[in-house]
Scaffold this active site. Structure first.
Site, PDB file in Angstrom:
ATOM      1  N   ASP A  77       0.833  -1.202   0.000  1.00 16.33           N
ATOM      2  CA  ASP A  77       0.000   0.000   0.000  1.00 16.33           C
ATOM      3  C   ASP A  77       0.869   1.254   0.000  1.00 16.33           C
ATOM      4  O   ASP A  77       0.367   2.374  -0.112  1.00 16.33           O
ATOM      5  CB  ASP A  77      -1.014  -0.006   1.145  1.00 16.33           C
ATOM      6  CG  ASP A  77      -0.367  -0.088   2.512  1.00 16.33           C
ATOM      7  OD1 ASP A  77       0.867  -0.253   2.588  1.00 16.33           O
ATOM      8  OD2 ASP A  77      -1.105   0.003   3.513  1.00 16.33           O
ATOM      9  N   ASP A 132      -1.093  -5.957  -0.338  1.00 16.36           N
ATOM     10  CA  ASP A 132      -1.473  -5.337   0.935  1.00 16.36           C
ATOM     11  C   ASP A 132      -2.964  -5.079   0.987  1.00 16.36           C
ATOM     12  O   ASP A 132      -3.531  -4.483   0.060  1.00 16.36           O
ATOM     13  CB  ASP A 132      -0.758  -3.985   1.082  1.00 16.36           C
ATOM     14  CG  ASP A 132       0.429  -4.057   2.016  1.00 16.36           C
ATOM     15  OD1 ASP A 132       0.513  -4.999   2.830  1.00 16.36           O
ATOM     16  OD2 ASP A 132       1.289  -3.157   1.927  1.00 16.36           O
ATOM     17  N   LYS A 138      -1.372  -9.324   2.698  1.00 17.93           N
ATOM     18  CA  LYS A 138      -0.631  -8.897   3.895  1.00 17.93           C
ATOM     19  C   LYS A 138      -1.499  -7.902   4.644  1.00 17.93           C
ATOM     20  O   LYS A 138      -2.164  -7.065   4.026  1.00 17.93           O
ATOM     21  CB  LYS A 138       0.711  -8.261   3.512  1.00 17.93           C
ATOM     22  CG  LYS A 138       1.473  -7.683   4.723  1.00 17.93           C
ATOM     23  CD  LYS A 138       2.924  -7.401   4.407  1.00 17.93           C
ATOM     24  CE  LYS A 138       3.185  -6.078   3.745  1.00 17.93           C
ATOM     25  NZ  LYS A 138       2.729  -4.880   4.475  1.00 17.93           N
ATOM     26  N   GLU A 160      -1.594  -5.533   8.566  1.00 16.88           N
ATOM     27  CA  GLU A 160      -0.762  -5.022   9.662  1.00 16.88           C
ATOM     28  C   GLU A 160      -1.387  -5.341  11.025  1.00 16.88           C
ATOM     29  O   GLU A 160      -2.592  -5.171  11.208  1.00 16.88           O
ATOM     30  CB  GLU A 160      -0.569  -3.505   9.504  1.00 16.88           C
ATOM     31  CG  GLU A 160       0.153  -3.147   8.223  1.00 16.88           C
ATOM     32  CD  GLU A 160       0.399  -1.644   8.063  1.00 16.88           C
ATOM     33  OE1 GLU A 160       0.116  -0.865   9.003  1.00 16.88           O
ATOM     34  OE2 GLU A 160       0.872  -1.260   6.984  1.00 16.88           O
ATOM     35  N   GLU A 197       9.119  -4.510  10.492  1.00 16.13           N
ATOM     36  CA  GLU A 197       9.573  -3.218   9.974  1.00 16.13           C
ATOM     37  C   GLU A 197      10.091  -2.330  11.095  1.00 16.13           C
ATOM     38  O   GLU A 197       9.393  -2.086  12.098  1.00 16.13           O
ATOM     39  CB  GLU A 197       8.420  -2.510   9.232  1.00 16.13           C
ATOM     40  CG  GLU A 197       8.825  -1.121   8.722  1.00 16.13           C
ATOM     41  CD  GLU A 197       7.899  -0.533   7.673  1.00 16.13           C
ATOM     42  OE1 GLU A 197       6.969  -1.228   7.201  1.00 16.13           O
ATOM     43  OE2 GLU A 197       8.118   0.633   7.315  1.00 16.13           O
TER      44      GLU A 197
HETATM   45  O1  KIV Z   1       3.624  -1.182   1.680  1.00 19.96           O
HETATM   46  C1  KIV Z   1       4.804  -1.560   1.692  1.00 19.96           C
HETATM   47  O2  KIV Z   1       5.606  -1.233   0.802  1.00 19.96           O
HETATM   48  C2  KIV Z   1       5.253  -2.402   2.794  1.00 19.96           C
HETATM   49  C3  KIV Z   1       6.712  -2.711   2.865  1.00 19.96           C
HETATM   50  C4  KIV Z   1       7.444  -1.506   3.332  1.00 19.96           C
HETATM   51  C5  KIV Z   1       6.994  -3.877   3.710  1.00 19.96           C
HETATM   52  O3  KIV Z   1       4.471  -2.796   3.592  1.00 19.96           O
END
Ligand code: KIV
Length: 245
Positions: free
Chosen positions: A25, A64, A93, A95, A162
């Site tokens: 994202d 994401d 993915k 968070e 991260e």
């Molecule tokens: O959105 C993204 O690019 C990420 C990476 C920094 C892991 O989540």
């Protein structure tokens, strides 16, 4: 891993030895010029995922789930994941863990591989008051370690760590069985991820300490653009062989 948001770069990544692609994202910032990732939407991510999937060959493509898309109840979260998987993602993915354990379990139980993301969670930037390293005191470090264990128990197949202390990332990596993918989390993670434009040096005004530039893409591109401009203005381009009779 590296991030990617478009077909052209996906084709290049497909030819590289890099194992996996994240359609992050971070597209909201890198591709759309926003200050944070909070403006990413499911539709924005769907468009980027579809473009990347068309070029990614046999690379793993992780997408994401954008801000709040998995915090509006289970049906909404499942629908968001469905859109991204139908667009060509192999996994999603998200968070954090607390408050959406049900989403993670339901996704995993439905055949959707889930990657976690702990430490600095960019979707929580307003709660942090900025993009700040996390887990730097014992209580915060323990909380992140517990979250990593919870993700593993819920069936996540990997977790991004991260901007946390290298020692904490090493300890988590040694403790859980699923792979850790670090960004600003030291050398002891199982893998690493960087934003593609950062590693290619395409934005000289953004240089976080963890984002090593593996080429000076900005200089190379500006040189090419200046040469093109000069060639046109000096009538050197196009030549006869670059024209049709
Ligand atoms: O959105 C993204 O690019 C990420 C990476 C920094 C892991 O989540």
């Amino acid at each position: 891993m590296a991030t990617c948001y478009d077909y052209t770069f996906a084709r290049l990544l497909a030819k590289s030895p890099i194992d996996g692609i994240l359609v992050g994202d971070s597209a909201a910032m890198v591709m759309h010029g926003h200050e944070t990732t909070l403006t990413a939407t499911v539709e924005m991510m769907r468009m980027h995922v579809a473009a990347v999937a068309r070029g990614a060959g046999d690379k793993l493509v992780v997408a994401d789930l954008p801000f709040l898309s998995y915090r509006k109840g289970l049906p909404a979260a499942m629908e968001a994941a469905h859109v991204l998987m139908a667009a060509g993602a192999h996994a999603v993915k998200l968070e954090g863990v607390g408050g959406h354990e049900d989403v993670i379990a339901q996704l995993v139980g439905s055949g959707v591989p889930v990657m976690g993301h702990l430490g600095l969670q960019p979707q929580s930037v307003q709660a942090y008051g900025g993009f700040k390293p996390q887990g730097r005191d014992a209580v915060a470090a323990l909380a992140i370690a517990r979250q990593a264990e919870a993700l593993e128990e819920l069936g996540a197949f990997a977790v991004v760590l991260e901007c946390i202390p290298a020692a904490l990332a090493a300890q988590i990596t040694a403790t859980i069985a699923i792979p850790t993918i670090g960004i600003g989390a030291g050398a002891d993670c199982d893998g690493q991820i960087l934003v593609l434009q950062d590693l290619l040096g395409l934005n000289s005004s953004f240089r976080p300490r963890f984002a090593r530039q593996f080429c000076d893409g900005e200089t190379a591109i500006l040189k090419a653009l200046a040469e093109y401009d000069l060639a046109v203005k000096s009538s050197e381009f196009p030549r006869a062989e670059e024209s049709y009779s």
